[in-house]
Enzyme design. Structure first.
Site, PDB file in Angstrom:
ATOM      1  N   CYS A 182       0.813  -1.217   0.000  1.00 51.25           N
ATOM      2  CA  CYS A 182       0.000   0.000   0.000  1.00 51.25           C
ATOM      3  C   CYS A 182       0.853   1.277   0.000  1.00 51.25           C
ATOM      4  O   CYS A 182       1.504   1.562  -0.990  1.00 51.25           O
ATOM      5  CB  CYS A 182      -0.991  -0.033   1.166  1.00 51.25           C
ATOM      6  SG  CYS A 182      -2.239   1.252   1.017  1.00 51.25           S
ATOM      7  N   HIS A 188      -3.983  -4.826   0.355  1.00 48.80           N
ATOM      8  CA  HIS A 188      -3.528  -5.327   1.668  1.00 48.80           C
ATOM      9  C   HIS A 188      -3.633  -6.849   1.729  1.00 48.80           C
ATOM     10  O   HIS A 188      -4.735  -7.380   1.892  1.00 48.80           O
ATOM     11  CB  HIS A 188      -4.373  -4.714   2.791  1.00 48.80           C
ATOM     12  CG  HIS A 188      -4.077  -3.276   3.017  1.00 48.80           C
ATOM     13  ND1 HIS A 188      -3.112  -2.850   3.910  1.00 48.80           N
ATOM     14  CD2 HIS A 188      -4.585  -2.163   2.449  1.00 48.80           C
ATOM     15  CE1 HIS A 188      -3.052  -1.535   3.888  1.00 48.80           C
ATOM     16  NE2 HIS A 188      -3.936  -1.086   3.007  1.00 48.80           N
ATOM     17  N   ASP A 215      -1.307 -15.114  30.687  1.00 46.73           N
ATOM     18  CA  ASP A 215       0.029 -14.573  30.406  1.00 46.73           C
ATOM     19  C   ASP A 215       0.993 -14.775  31.573  1.00 46.73           C
ATOM     20  O   ASP A 215       2.111 -15.264  31.398  1.00 46.73           O
ATOM     21  CB  ASP A 215      -0.050 -13.077  30.062  1.00 46.73           C
ATOM     22  CG  ASP A 215      -0.962 -12.816  28.884  1.00 46.73           C
ATOM     23  OD1 ASP A 215      -1.242 -13.770  28.143  1.00 46.73           O
ATOM     24  OD2 ASP A 215      -1.409 -11.667  28.714  1.00 46.73           O
ATOM     25  N   GLU A 270      -2.753  -8.712   4.086  1.00 47.72           N
ATOM     26  CA  GLU A 270      -2.890  -9.174   5.469  1.00 47.72           C
ATOM     27  C   GLU A 270      -4.337  -9.245   5.934  1.00 47.72           C
ATOM     28  O   GLU A 270      -4.622  -9.894   6.933  1.00 47.72           O
ATOM     29  CB  GLU A 270      -2.075  -8.261   6.408  1.00 47.72           C
ATOM     30  CG  GLU A 270      -2.561  -6.820   6.548  1.00 47.72           C
ATOM     31  CD  GLU A 270      -2.088  -5.883   5.449  1.00 47.72           C
ATOM     32  OE1 GLU A 270      -1.649  -6.374   4.397  1.00 47.72           O
ATOM     33  OE2 GLU A 270      -2.169  -4.657   5.637  1.00 47.72           O
TER      34      GLU A 270
END
Ligand code: XMP
Length: 509
Positions: A79, A167, A225, A169
């Site tokens: 892009c 894009h 986490d 992605e």
């Protein structure tokens, strides 16, 4: 970790998504802001330039020097990146006179082009730009077009430099992942060796070398986490890891004891600190949500500092920081204000003056879960819904008392256990109950009641940034509502929250 792919960020909202897609190919990648790239590029095998909200023609747009990259490393410009490459290499970028936004289909694909191997002829791609490449740069060769965008993709002859205006992605570019794979694996020959197993092995070695025989302290929260970070460190340094699990009195019903037992069963050296009374005292009479959060944050720091000070010779503080937090702190727009406040070292509690070790700082949340699975952590623990640090305090609207906490814990337990029993828990991203600061009229037997209202909330989401309410079955809601009203003294009405985020948030406070 091996630095395989460098993603230079020009500030696009999709940059993180590029990293996600690359990681899905088992390729390790790192995002750096274009204005603060890594000093040593030698370990990177390929570079991707991200999109940007800027126009290349704007004076204050990102215009970094790419002479160390272009022609020297395989390069994929996406892009804005594609337009930047054209603009500065003899091409012409001009405002587009049509709307180049949304779905489009490739109408021309150059034959025998490795970048476009296994791509269907009319492959759907996602466009999002207001400038367009009118003329290709010197030595540019068009490799794909759409009906409206002639230079949808090009390469530079004699280099492994590729550029695409769409894009790859985003999910709407149906062959986007295949194009990334073609570029990274076939053209750039980047190894696909970033797997949870490889990560665990490398990270354990790295932690051993970094921490050596020092002691490390870590605050466990019961969440994914901090637990995964603790187990990794435990594997690396064993008994030198000291974990602290604080009960702030605002956890779910029985959570403190059951999670503490679970941790001990995992062999962790963990000290449970029941500071419920201290937190409740700090919250007495406080009804403003942000003041509650501050009071809880401060109480936590005091408790943790007291505990950490009882350990001698601790050198490190371990944290379960994950990659989205790291990206935020190194963003093109600079670190956020809260991160800057860490520079105020003199005023920090003692434990914050320790050296920091963050074994998960390069991982996305789903990668943390996969690493946790590789480490043998219980699937139930890894699949737990997110739960906010301030806990039930921000689900009790208004001021907090022990009585309200008790009521909400009971309601929440009925709801969450019900979701589990009906096989709905794993279909929901986050769920919980909210105790409202209003009483409503009801009848029980011959008596009129005037008691509390609770709201149930269940949402679907991927990252908590946006969320939809879940269409839980009516029969299930009926059963849960009956059970709550029958069993929880002080509640006579249950409502279900049918708001999405935005404009509502997930929590009510
Ligand atoms: P909201 O309510 O902003 O929540 O839509 C998004 C996600 O963040 C969690 N949340 C918090 N987590 N401390 C936390 O650790 C907080 O103060 C806090 N507030 C919201 C919320 O549970 C949801 O997952």
């Amino acid at each position: 970790m091996q630095h395989n792919v460098l993603i230079l960020d020009f500030g696009s909202q999709y940059t993180q998504l590029i990293a996600r897609r690359v990681r899905e190919l088992n390729i390790f990648c790192e995002i750096y802001p274009y204005n603060n790239p890594p000093k040593d590029l030698s370990t990177f095998k390929a570079v991707i330039l991200s999109g940007s909200p800027f126009s290349v023609r704007a004076e204050d747009a990102p215009h970094p020097d790419l002479s160390e990259i272009r022609g020297k490393k395989p390069l994929l410009a996406v892009c804005y990146g594609a337009q930047y490459l054209a603009h500065f290499s003899g091409g012409e970028v001009a405002p587009s006179n049509i709307r180049e936004y949304g779905r489009a289909n490739l109408s021309y694909i150059k034959e025998n082009e490795p970048f476009l191997e296994n791509i269907s002829n009319d492959s759907q791609v996602w466009m999002s730009h207001s400038d367009t490449i009118k003329t290709l740069p010197t030595n540019g060769v068009r490799i794909a077009s759409t009906k409206d965008v002639e230079n949808a993709a090009y390469k530079i002859e004699g280099e492994t430099t590729y550029a695409i205006q769409y894009h790859p992605e985003v999910y709407h570019s149906t062959d986007g992942k295949q194009m990334l794979e073609n570029f990274l694996v076939k053209i750039a020959e980047v190894p696909q060796n970033f797997t949870p197993n490889a990560f665990v092995e490398e990270m354990i070695e790295e932690l051993k070398n970094k921490v050596k025989d020092d002691k490390v302290v870590l605050g466990l929260s019961g969440g994914v986490d901090s637990t995964v970070a603790a187990v990794l460190l435990h594997k690396a340094i064993g008994k030198n890891l000291y974990c602290i699990f604080v009960n702030n009195g605002l956890l779910r019903k029985n959570e403190y004891d059951s999670v503490l037992d679970q941790y001990k069963g995992m062999g962790l050296n963990v000290k449970g600190v029941d500071a419920s009374a201290r937190f409740l005292k700090a919250l007495a009479g406080v009804d403003d949500p942000e003041t509650k959060r501050k009071a809880i944050g401060n109480a936590f720091i005091e408790v943790f500092d007291d505990e950490a000070n009882q350990l001698t010779d601790v050198k490190w503080l371990a944290q379960g920081t994950i990659y989205p937090d790291v990206i935020e702190s190194i963003s093109v727009n600079g670190p956020s204000a809260t991160i800057k406040s860490h520079h105020n070292v003199g005023g920090l509690p003692d434990f914050m003056k320790l050296k920091i070790v963050e074994p998960l700082r390069m991982l996305f949340k789903d990668e943390v879960r996969r690493v946790g699975k590789t480490l043998g952590i219980d699937a139930e623990l890894l699949g737990r819904h997110p739960f906010p640090g301030p806990g039930l305090a921000i689900r009790i609207l208004g001021d907090i008392t022990q009585e309200k906490v008790d009521i909400l814990q009971e309601v929440d337990a009925i709801f969450i256990n019900g979701l589990k029993e009906h096989g709905l828990y794993d279909k929901v991203w986050q769920a919980g109950a909210i105790l409202l600061p209003v009483n409503s009229v009801g009848v029980m037997g011959d008596e009129r009641t005037y008691e509390k209202v609770v709201a149930l909330r269940a949402v679907e989401s991927t990252d908590g940034m946006t969320a939809d309410w879940v269409h839980l079955p009516y029969d299930f809601l009926m059963k849960i509502s009956n059970e709550i009203i029958n069993k929880v003294k002080g509640v006579n009405r249950v409502v279900y929250d049918i708001s999405s985020k935005p404009p509502a948030t997930i929590e009510w406070e």
